[in-house]
Design a protein around this motif. Sequence first.
Motif: not given
Length: 196
Positions: A45-50, A111-115, A154-165
């Motif tokens: 999920q990090v490499w998918l560059l969402g 977030l679901r899969v985890g790091p 990961n949780v902090t940054l993916f959560s931030l990306l989720l809210v911003v998206a």
Amino acid sequence: MCTGKCSRFVGLTLIPLSLLCILANALLLVPDGKTSWTDSRLSLQVWLLGGFVGGGLMVLCPGISAVRAGGKGCCGAGCCGNRCRMLRSVFCSAFGLLGAIYCLSVSAAGLRVGPKCLINGQWDYHFQDTSGSYLSNRTLWDACEAPPRVVSWNVTLFSLLLVVACLETVLCGVQLVNAALGVLCGDCRKKEGDQS
């Protein structure tokens, strides 16, 4: 509200949000602020560059287009009601909406899969089978030996990306409707009109 003013407001909101997504995705690539973990030890999920591609570049385009659509008409103030720029903004907003949805999907999956982390000498997605329940159990987070603090990172940054998206999805949808109204009805500003 005037379609031009609304476009400008939406565009000026989308631009910093897209830059925030790019920054968050860049930080995901360097867990604990170090580049030593980037050799196939980061999650898919990090490499998918969402955040970089979807919420970043694909939303930056409609942000800039919306700001331009909020300016003077392409032939001068009021002559075409700014319909040309509004039409371009319709297509850009649809493109941005797809990007925001992509970012939203990748972030939710992250977030679901985890790091991917090291536990007992094995690099794997150790939280994948928890279906996201690891998020509420912080004692599991310390089980990852490397990279250090990768779960909270990961949780902090993916959560931030989720809210911003989510915000980007709403704003691109609003701009899509607003620009379509601008194409059909023109801009409500007068010919002498103000450009704001």
